[in-house]
Design a protein around this motif. Structure first.
Motif, short mmCIF file in Angstrom:
data_model
loop_
_atom_site.label_atom_id
_atom_site.label_comp_id
_atom_site.label_asym_id
_atom_site.label_seq_id
_atom_site.Cartn_x
_atom_site.Cartn_y
_atom_site.Cartn_z
N UNK A 75 0.82 -1.21 0.00
CA UNK A 75 0.00 0.00 0.00
C UNK A 75 0.86 1.26 0.00
N UNK B 66 6.99 5.05 -1.18
CA UNK B 66 7.55 3.70 -1.13
C UNK B 66 8.98 3.67 -1.67
N UNK C 201 11.49 5.42 0.67
CA UNK C 201 11.81 4.59 1.82
C UNK C 201 12.75 3.45 1.44
N UNK D 59 -3.64 4.71 4.43
CA UNK D 59 -2.25 4.37 4.13
C UNK D 59 -2.01 2.88 4.15
N UNK E 54 -0.68 12.34 0.16
CA UNK E 54 -0.04 13.14 1.21
C UNK E 54 -0.59 14.57 1.16
N UNK F 198 -0.87 13.36 7.86
CA UNK F 198 0.29 12.97 7.04
C UNK F 198 1.00 11.78 7.66
N UNK G 171 -1.08 8.62 7.02
CA UNK G 171 -1.14 8.09 5.66
C UNK G 171 0.21 7.53 5.20
N UNK G 172 1.32 8.01 5.79
CA UNK G 172 2.63 7.53 5.35
C UNK G 172 3.22 6.41 6.22
N UNK H 122 3.00 2.54 4.93
CA UNK H 122 3.87 2.13 3.82
C UNK H 122 5.33 2.23 4.22
N UNK H 123 5.66 3.21 5.08
CA UNK H 123 7.04 3.34 5.54
C UNK H 123 7.48 2.07 6.26
#
Lengths: 173, 182
Positions: A55, A61, A64, B16, B62, B82, B85-86, B89-90
């Protein structure tokens, strides 16, 4: 030093990242694969696939993933912050002048050029990625099959990626 | 109806964590959660937000998190949205990256990715074709072709090409306008 150039690279990417992930791939490739050799061409394409089956936005993505590969968790954090910072500042400014921005003729004029440019950028990334991924007859046949699956059967990208991976194991392993 | 900080964070955390395929896939889900169900944002405001996010650089998910978060709960709300939502995936990418660089030496994994690379070409190609159909008229087609040639054939830096094309769009619009007023 590495970590600073990482941050600056993603700051640059963030500054001109219009129109969603695919259009930005030529810029990613240029900065990450060609200029800095942070990833090989093969791994660059693998990373695109991984961004698709996980996702989240492709730019976050990739930031990172590459940041982690170059400088561990702090690298991942820094490049993710880098790719977001300029857009965040711009969005905050524009939200104060919302009506003026929405009516602005200048913004619309710029986009008459930017919108079709994104198409050209996407096609440029197809051209480049194809040179790395379509190397033998088998991959060309697989490419044809996947196009049919995408256009006619309209499968979700996640299933398409998994299917092609399984065919890859059967064919190449 | 009001939304609390944790609720706002959770809305964007869910986005996210469960939206695959980038920011555009998130738009209908944000709309359902915040416009239709919670009724925190009007339909018009929501469309304005989309237009603004598309007209600025950055990831649409974002950007939308900032605009909607700040609209609902100020600076702190924007920050939490923010982050929400991030963060998924981080973390997911950190785990995947660790596994990937260990596993890619394995011949089975390598064969899997050799197949996967082919579908990446196909996915980008299909996205390009869909957009191309909407840009087949004169000026747009010219810009698309010029961009492709500059980036793929002449190897001009994409950063520069993007700036040039935005500038060209501006110039052409000005020329058309002065033509009309004559």
């Amino acid at each position: 030093m590495m970590i600073i150039s990482l941050f600056i690279a993603f700051l640059m990417i963030g500054m001109v990242s219009f129109g969603g992930g695919y259009a930005m791939l030529p810029l990613f490739e240029r900065i990450i694969v060609i200029e800095n050799a942070w990833l090989s061409r093969d791994m660059f394409i693998d990373m695109i696939a991984l961004s698709q089956i996980t996702p989240g936005p492709i730019a976050v993505n990739s930031a990172t993933f590459i940041g982690y590969q170059i400088a561990g968790v702090s690298g991942a954090l820094l490049s993710t912050l880098g790719v977001m910072s300029i857009p965040l500042v711009l969005v905050s400014i524009v939200s104060k002048y919302k009506t003026q921005f929405l009516k602005s003729q200048t913004v619309q004029a710029i986009f008459t050029g930017l919108r079709p440019a994104l198409v050209g950028l996407i096609m440029a990334s197809v051209f480049s990625v194809a040179q790395t991924a379509l190397l033998d007859w088998m991959s060309l046949i697989l490419f044809g099959i996947i196009l049919v699956v995408l256009f006619k059967l309209k499968w979700h990208p996640i299933y398409v990626i998994l299917l092609s991976g399984i065919i890859g194991i059967i064919v190449y392993a | 109806m009001v939304i609390s900080y944790p609720q706002l964070f959770i809305v964007f955390l869910k986005l996210g964590a469960f939206t695959f395929g980038g920011g555009y896939a998130m738009i209908p889900i944000i709309e359902r959660e915040l416009v239709h169900q919670a009724k925190l944002i009007t339909q018009d405001d929501f469309y304005d937000t989309i237009v603004i996010c598309q007209s600025l650089p950055g990831m649409i998910a974002v950007n939308m998190a900032v605009l909607l978060g700040s609209k609902l709960k100020g600076v702190k709300g924007a920050f939490l949205s923010v982050l929400g939502v991030t963060l998924p995936s981080f973390i997911i990418i950190l785990v995947i990256a660790t596994l990937f660089f260990q596993a890619i030496e394995n011949p089975l994994v390598l064969a899997f990715f050799k197949g996967v690379r082919v579908s990446v070409v196909a996915l980008i190609f299909v996205a390009g074709i869909k957009l191309l159909r909407r840009n087949m008229h004169g000026f747009g087609f010219f810009i698309a072709t010029l961009t492709f040639a500059l980036v793929a054939v002449y190897f001009v830096h994409p950063f520069l090409v993007i700036l040039i094309m935005g500038f060209l769009g501006y110039i052409i619009t000005q020329i058309n306008k002065s033509g009309e007023s004559l």
